[in-house]
Design a protein around this motif. Sequence first.
Motif, PDB file in Angstrom:
ATOM      1  N   ALA A 166     -23.317 -33.554  17.123  1.00 12.45           N
ATOM      2  CA  ALA A 166     -22.963 -34.739  17.896  1.00 12.45           C
ATOM      3  C   ALA A 166     -23.770 -34.850  19.179  1.00 12.45           C
ATOM      4  CB  ALA A 166     -21.469 -34.724  18.212  1.00 12.45           C
ATOM      5  N   GLU A 167     -24.066 -33.685  19.804  1.00 11.47           N
ATOM      6  CA  GLU A 167     -24.773 -33.708  21.081  1.00 11.47           C
ATOM      7  C   GLU A 167     -26.260 -33.998  20.904  1.00 11.47           C
ATOM      8  OE1 GLU A 167     -23.176 -33.286  24.040  1.00 11.47           O
ATOM      9  OE2 GLU A 167     -21.329 -33.196  22.892  1.00 11.47           O
ATOM     10  N   ASN A 168     -26.792 -33.800  19.708  1.00  9.30           N
ATOM     11  CA  ASN A 168     -28.234 -33.918  19.534  1.00  9.30           C
ATOM     12  C   ASN A 168     -28.646 -35.008  18.551  1.00  9.30           C
ATOM     13  OD1 ASN A 168     -29.455 -31.401  21.034  1.00  9.30           O
ATOM     14  ND2 ASN A 168     -27.635 -30.671  19.977  1.00  9.30           N
ATOM     15  N   ILE A 169     -27.720 -35.551  17.833  1.00 16.11           N
ATOM     16  CA  ILE A 169     -28.058 -36.567  16.850  1.00 16.11           C
ATOM     17  C   ILE A 169     -28.255 -37.912  17.545  1.00 16.11           C
ATOM     18  CG2 ILE A 169     -25.732 -37.345  16.319  1.00 16.11           C
ATOM     19  CD1 ILE A 169     -26.554 -37.331  13.354  1.00 16.11           C
ATOM     20  N   GLY A 170     -29.112 -38.722  16.977  1.00 18.15           N
ATOM     21  CA  GLY A 170     -29.344 -40.038  17.557  1.00 18.15           C
ATOM     22  C   GLY A 170     -28.256 -41.037  17.205  1.00 18.15           C
ATOM     23  N   ASP A 171     -27.490 -40.748  16.160  1.00 19.59           N
ATOM     24  CA  ASP A 171     -26.415 -41.663  15.781  1.00 19.59           C
ATOM     25  C   ASP A 171     -25.280 -41.586  16.792  1.00 19.59           C
ATOM     26  OD1 ASP A 171     -27.855 -42.424  13.624  1.00 19.59           O
ATOM     27  OD2 ASP A 171     -26.739 -41.251  12.162  1.00 19.59           O
ATOM     28  N   PHE A 172     -24.370 -42.540  16.682  1.00 21.17           N
ATOM     29  CA  PHE A 172     -23.234 -42.631  17.590  1.00 21.17           C
ATOM     30  C   PHE A 172     -21.988 -42.177  16.839  1.00 21.17           C
ATOM     31  CE2 PHE A 172     -26.442 -45.692  18.665  1.00 21.17           C
ATOM     32  CZ  PHE A 172     -26.553 -45.613  20.040  1.00 21.17           C
ATOM     33  N   ILE A 173     -21.334 -41.128  17.345  1.00 21.44           N
ATOM     34  CA  ILE A 173     -20.148 -40.573  16.694  1.00 21.44           C
ATOM     35  C   ILE A 173     -18.953 -40.811  17.593  1.00 21.44           C
ATOM     36  CG2 ILE A 173     -19.059 -38.499  15.781  1.00 21.44           C
ATOM     37  CD1 ILE A 173     -21.833 -37.387  15.259  1.00 21.44           C
ATOM     38  N   ALA A 174     -17.915 -41.407  17.032  1.00 18.59           N
ATOM     39  CA  ALA A 174     -16.695 -41.685  17.790  1.00 18.59           C
ATOM     40  C   ALA A 174     -15.490 -41.230  16.979  1.00 18.59           C
ATOM     41  CB  ALA A 174     -16.576 -43.174  18.113  1.00 18.59           C
ATOM     42  N   VAL A 175     -14.528 -40.611  17.659  1.00 15.82           N
ATOM     43  CA  VAL A 175     -13.253 -40.245  17.054  1.00 15.82           C
ATOM     44  C   VAL A 175     -12.193 -41.133  17.690  1.00 15.82           C
ATOM     45  CG1 VAL A 175     -11.576 -38.417  16.637  1.00 15.82           C
ATOM     46  CG2 VAL A 175     -14.018 -37.871  16.715  1.00 15.82           C
ATOM     47  N   LEU A 176     -11.470 -41.873  16.857  1.00 13.93           N
ATOM     48  CA  LEU A 176     -10.497 -42.857  17.336  1.00 13.93           C
ATOM     49  C   LEU A 176      -9.108 -42.496  16.854  1.00 13.93           C
ATOM     50  CD1 LEU A 176     -12.501 -46.101  16.406  1.00 13.93           C
ATOM     51  CD2 LEU A 176     -12.687 -44.754  18.497  1.00 13.93           C
ATOM     52  N   ASP A 177      -8.085 -42.903  17.633  1.00 14.54           N
ATOM     53  CA  ASP A 177      -6.724 -42.760  17.140  1.00 14.54           C
ATOM     54  C   ASP A 177      -6.420 -43.916  16.207  1.00 14.54           C
ATOM     55  OD1 ASP A 177      -6.120 -45.007  18.666  1.00 14.54           O
ATOM     56  OD2 ASP A 177      -5.083 -43.902  20.245  1.00 14.54           O
ATOM     57  N   LEU A 178      -5.212 -43.978  15.707  1.00 14.44           N
ATOM     58  CA  LEU A 178      -4.887 -44.977  14.686  1.00 14.44           C
ATOM     59  C   LEU A 178      -4.765 -46.384  15.255  1.00 14.44           C
ATOM     60  CD1 LEU A 178      -2.326 -43.007  12.493  1.00 14.44           C
ATOM     61  CD2 LEU A 178      -4.820 -43.092  12.370  1.00 14.44           C
ATOM     62  N   ASP A 179      -4.845 -46.529  16.576  1.00 12.93           N
ATOM     63  CA  ASP A 179      -4.859 -47.856  17.203  1.00 12.93           C
ATOM     64  C   ASP A 179      -6.259 -48.261  17.625  1.00 12.93           C
ATOM     65  OD1 ASP A 179      -2.067 -48.229  16.995  1.00 12.93           O
ATOM     66  OD2 ASP A 179      -1.738 -46.982  18.774  1.00 12.93           O
ATOM     67  N   GLY A 180      -7.242 -47.417  17.327  1.00 12.00           N
ATOM     68  CA  GLY A 180      -8.616 -47.752  17.678  1.00 12.00           C
ATOM     69  C   GLY A 180      -9.016 -47.331  19.080  1.00 12.00           C
ATOM     70  N   ARG A 181      -8.203 -46.515  19.734  1.00 15.44           N
ATOM     71  CA  ARG A 181      -8.556 -46.040  21.074  1.00 15.44           C
ATOM     72  C   ARG A 181      -9.430 -44.791  20.959  1.00 15.44           C
ATOM     73  NH1 ARG A 181      -6.452 -48.470  25.264  1.00 15.44           N
ATOM     74  NH2 ARG A 181      -4.780 -49.971  24.945  1.00 15.44           N
ATOM     75  N   ARG A 182     -10.363 -44.684  21.895  1.00 17.23           N
ATOM     76  CA  ARG A 182     -11.358 -43.620  21.823  1.00 17.23           C
ATOM     77  C   ARG A 182     -10.775 -42.281  22.250  1.00 17.23           C
ATOM     78  NH1 ARG A 182     -14.178 -47.986  24.401  1.00 17.23           N
ATOM     79  NH2 ARG A 182     -15.818 -48.873  23.083  1.00 17.23           N
TER      80      ARG A 182
END
Length: 526
Positions: A232-248
């Motif tokens: 996650a720290e080195n990849i160019g893609d964007f990684i997000a972990v969200l709760d079930l309401d879409g909050r980051r």
Amino acid sequence: MTARKAVKQTRRRSIAAAPDAGAFAQHASDTPFSNGMTGELRLRAEALALKKAAKSKKRFEGLTPEAIRKTLFELSVHQIELEMQNETLRQSQVLLDTARARYFDFYDLAPVGYCTVCTQLLITEANLFAASLLGVTRSVLVKQPFLRFIHGNDQGVFMQFCKQIAETGKSQTCTLRLMKPDQSLFWVQLNAITLPDRDRAPEIHMVLNDIGELKRTEEALRAQEEFFHLIAENIGDFIAVLDLDGRRIYNSPSYRQFFGSPKKLRGTDSFTVIHPDDRERVKQVFRETVQTGIGQQIVYRLQLADGSSHTMESSGSVIRDNEGRIARVVVVSRDITERKRMEEQVRQLAFYDPLTQLPNRRLLSDRLNQAMAASKRSACYGAVMFLDLDNFKLLNDTQGHVVGDLLLVEAAKRLKSCVREMDTVARFGGDEFVLMISELDADKTESTVQVGVIAEKIFSALSQPFVLNTSSEREPETTIEHRCSASVGVALFVNQEASQDDILKWADAAMYRAKEAGRNLVRFHE
């Protein structure tokens, strides 16, 4: 016989009939209540009988047989009470022995280690599982210092642990690395407490739980987490972990280029930065992912605070808890703005004329096929208008190709203004243009009139003077005014009665008839 002699004789008979102490005891032992009496109880009964007999020997002379039977009965009742007490004691002893045996079974065969150490930290007692954990027999284990089995780096932890137990008198817990005689290490969770004992110094009672498997699992999870963060720290893609309401919950550092520090995003709504036209569609895909557990891929626009937008391609997946319920949603996104731009460029090159930005022959062919299919469904006419600019070659020869290109660009704009949004204006090649008009009338005559109106608009638009400005590094800016006309040939089509090639040929032939008739005219294929 005198009265005095009779009284003396009666007294002698009573004394002879009264038993002495030994006889009384012997009688008591012969009663049916003495059957089964234990030796101890028998002795106690005989002693009691002798005692009573001795005390009452002098009074036996006055006892009647009824009194003797009563005394024997009392002795029998007392004997029964003693036997019942003895049976209760025997049963209690049996229960105690059974409980003690069960306790030792539980203690020795328990799947956890039990160990007791004295104040000098010597092992005073241990069960079989503890001996197995430590890799020695129980006989060898007892009297050994417990510190001998603790890894050197953890011995300080254990000493502090014992100190806390002594100071608080409460149960304490810690984790240690223990070491077997073969130097192999394993992790245990140590639960211990000291129990007060008036008869001897207090001892520490410990429970040893082998947590090696738990530690291995934790280590595997830690390694996976480090691996995840490394990616996650080195990849160019964007990684997000969200709760079930879409909050980051988590955003990779790559989000920094959009929003600054990713830490500021924690707990915020991830949908607020999505373009308003795409937001509801993205929310719907997110809800479906949460409900079904099946991730989807979606393309949408991200709108930033500075007003710029980026085209994003995102794929979602779910994280489940230990009970299989969906707990989190992981979204992996990439910025495809540049890719979309390149795709659009390729599309432009493939389907559009680079000079006029009008559809080329390939795109015209596709749209003409669609118009012919629509004509078959609706039974309405369509038309192809083949248009050629008059005297364009003369302009190219006298003013150069740059001026000719400027005329083509301006003519394309004017032609687009003469038709509807649903119609197509394409550059066929050189100074030739094709206008594809769809969904005219079901009557051929009316359709012909409609196309004639469009042709008049074209003649009017092209008749206006073209003001063409040219400039170059070597020459100053030059303005050229040019007047232009066009020859137009029209071919109507309906119900797919002819092929695409035939329709284009008919319109081209009609256009040449217009040129031959004097130019700036429209001719229809009959």
